[in-house]
Design an enzyme around this catalytic site. Structure first.
Site, PDB file in Angstrom:
ATOM      1  N   LYS A  48      76.716  78.325  74.178  1.00  0.00           N
ATOM      2  CA  LYS A  48      77.730  79.076  73.435  1.00  0.00           C
ATOM      3  C   LYS A  48      78.967  79.370  74.299  1.00  0.00           C
ATOM      4  O   LYS A  48      78.919  79.267  75.524  1.00  0.00           O
ATOM      5  CB  LYS A  48      77.123  80.381  72.910  1.00  0.00           C
ATOM      6  CG  LYS A  48      75.968  80.151  71.925  1.00  0.00           C
ATOM      7  CD  LYS A  48      76.423  79.408  70.682  1.00  0.00           C
ATOM      8  CE  LYS A  48      75.340  79.292  69.630  1.00  0.00           C
ATOM      9  NZ  LYS A  48      74.342  78.239  69.910  1.00  0.00           N
TER      10      LYS A  48
HETATM   11  C1  PLP Z   1      74.875  78.925  63.820  1.00  0.00           C
HETATM   12  C2  PLP Z   1      73.753  79.423  64.679  1.00  0.00           C
HETATM   13  N1  PLP Z   1      72.948  80.374  64.200  1.00  0.00           N
HETATM   14  C3  PLP Z   1      71.948  80.880  64.950  1.00  0.00           C
HETATM   15  C4  PLP Z   1      71.711  80.456  66.224  1.00  0.00           C
HETATM   16  C5  PLP Z   1      70.555  81.017  66.974  1.00  0.00           C
HETATM   17  O1  PLP Z   1      70.873  81.508  68.226  1.00  0.00           O
HETATM   18  P1  PLP Z   1      69.798  81.477  69.404  1.00  0.00           P
HETATM   19  O2  PLP Z   1      69.629  80.063  69.834  1.00  0.00           O
HETATM   20  O3  PLP Z   1      70.420  82.345  70.452  1.00  0.00           O
HETATM   21  O4  PLP Z   1      68.532  82.067  68.870  1.00  0.00           O
HETATM   22  C6  PLP Z   1      72.541  79.472  66.770  1.00  0.00           C
HETATM   23  C7  PLP Z   1      72.384  78.999  68.158  1.00  0.00           C
HETATM   24  O5  PLP Z   1      71.741  78.117  68.532  1.00  0.00           O
HETATM   25  C8  PLP Z   1      73.565  78.923  65.978  1.00  0.00           C
HETATM   26  O6  PLP Z   1      74.372  77.967  66.442  1.00  0.00           O
END
Ligand code: PLP
Length: 384
Positions: free
Chosen positions: A187
């Site tokens: 990110k």
């Molecule tokens: C659009 C979106 N939603 C949710 C997530 C979930 O985040 P995480 O991987 O930190 O659980 C991500 C990241 O991978 C994402 O890109």
């Protein structure tokens, strides 16, 4: 220069400065490595970034979405409308809380929820909306919230990719209902793994804190109660220290990403890829944080599959990714009644998109190199 002498260009790479690395070492030596002072500092800094709203950190952007839904009171019998063009976590969490995901197709230009289709999907059971800002590009926030107000719906913004994005000059996170960020390694701001929820008031923040750690409230030296069913979603202080170190650079990160995105548009202009009909993202340099640069391939005009196209990029020393196959076509979702053809724009996007390299330490020469490679492959394998 031969291809083999050029360093491999991954599609993403985090930028962690030496001060942050030293800060992590200090945390490791401090004797307090899980949730503690670094988290408090990170939450305060994030709150400052988000217009002073209450913020609580979590160990992922999936946990934040799930807890966001719980705080909004979403549960069995409720429907939540979202996009099929996202990381599967966006809709998995709806099942996790016992509710039912309802997809609305995307706008093929913005690749985000089509708000007309969202409105058409509202039923008496709809309790909430999870909009996703794919690649950091927000939806039309004014219209989204007008729809939410009109139908009395909660909004849990999946702003996983939108840290540093804005809407009409206001930061994502500084406006809106419940906002969920991810700080996953890829990110724009990372804490290795992690996430944060931006909340409306202290009552929601207290609830978030309970859900984050087993539903526990402590009082005095020895008082402890558990009055909600919480989980284990707290962020370590090591991770929080990484996030804090990143936050200092976020404006520069976003600027650099916008600069590189502009370079992509300039280098693609008039080339073989453009002539063949390779699709580009919306050229927004005001609101979006350019979390990704995603092209779409006109596969009907190419003699190679997407996988072969990506292999060709790899042979030229360039990494790429796919973000994302349409969620409703995954087995779990088909088993729950979703079928091909239901959301044609998300299906087409999911089947044709390729994410090209975009990260802060890239140069405009790197962008030129990627564009040359894409043009070359299009020239070599383009039909007619
Ligand atoms: C659009 C979106 N939603 C949710 C997530 C979930 O985040 P995480 O991987 O930190 O659980 C991500 C990241 O991978 C994402 O890109």
């Amino acid at each position: 220069m031969t291809q083999s002498s050029v360093a491999f260009l991954p599609f993403v790479r985090p930028e962690i400065d030496e001060e942050t690395i030293q800060g992590v070492v200090d945390v490791l030596r401090s004797g307090w490595i899980t949730t503690g002072p670094q988290n408090q500092a990170f939450e305060a800094a994030l709150s400052g970034f988000c217009g002073g709203r209450p913020v609580r950190t979590f160990n992922s952007g999936t946990a934040t979405l799930e807890i966001g839904l719980r705080i909004a009171g979403v549960g069995p019998g409720d429907e939540v409308i979202t996009t099929p063009a996202s990381w599967v976590s966006t809709s998995n969490v709806i099942y996790e809380v016992g509710a039912t995901p309802v997809f609305a197709d995307i706008d093929p230009i913005t690749r985000n929820l089509d708000l007309d289709k969202l409105e058409a999907a509202i039923t008496p059971r709809t309790k909430a909306i999870i909009p996703v800002y794919l690649a950091g590009l927000p939806v039309d926030m004014d219209r989204l919230y007008a729809i939410a107000r009109q139908h009395k719906l909660r909004v849990i913004e999946d702003a996983a990719q939108a840290f540093g994005s804005t809407w009409n000059g206001k930061r994502i996170g500084a406006i809106g209902d419940i906002v969920s960020f991810s700080f996953h390694a890829n990110k724009n701001l990372t804490s290795i793994e992690g996430g944060a929820l931006v909340l409306n008031d202290e009552a929601e923040a207290v609830l978030a804190q309970k859900y984050r750690l087993q539903g526990i409230t402590r009082t005095g030296f020895d008082g402890m109660d558990c009055d909600v069913l919480g989980g284990k979603y707290n962020l370590t202080d090591v991770a929080a220290r990484v996030g804090l170190g990143q936050l200092r650079h976020i404006e520069r990160f976003t600027e650099q990403r916008r600069k590189l995105a502009r370079a992509y548009f300039a280098h693609f202009e008039g080339g073989a890829a453009a002539k063949l009909g390779v699709g580009l993202p919306v050229a927004d340099f005001t609101n979006g944080n350019w979390h990704m640069f995603q092209i779409t391939l006109p596969l009907e005009k190419l003699a190679v599959s997407r996988a072969q196209f990506m292999e060709q990029l790899k042979e030229r020393g360039i990494g790429s990714g796919v973000h994302y196959p349409a969620i409703h076509l995954f087995t779990l979702y088909r088993e729950r009644g979703f079928k091909p053809g239901m959301f044609p724009h998300a299906e087409r996007f999911g089947a044709t998109t390729v994410t090209l390299p975009l990260f802060t330490q890239m140069t405009e020469d790197d962008v030129a190199r990627v564009c040359r490679a894409v043009n070359e492959i299009c020239e070599q394998y383009g039909k007619g």
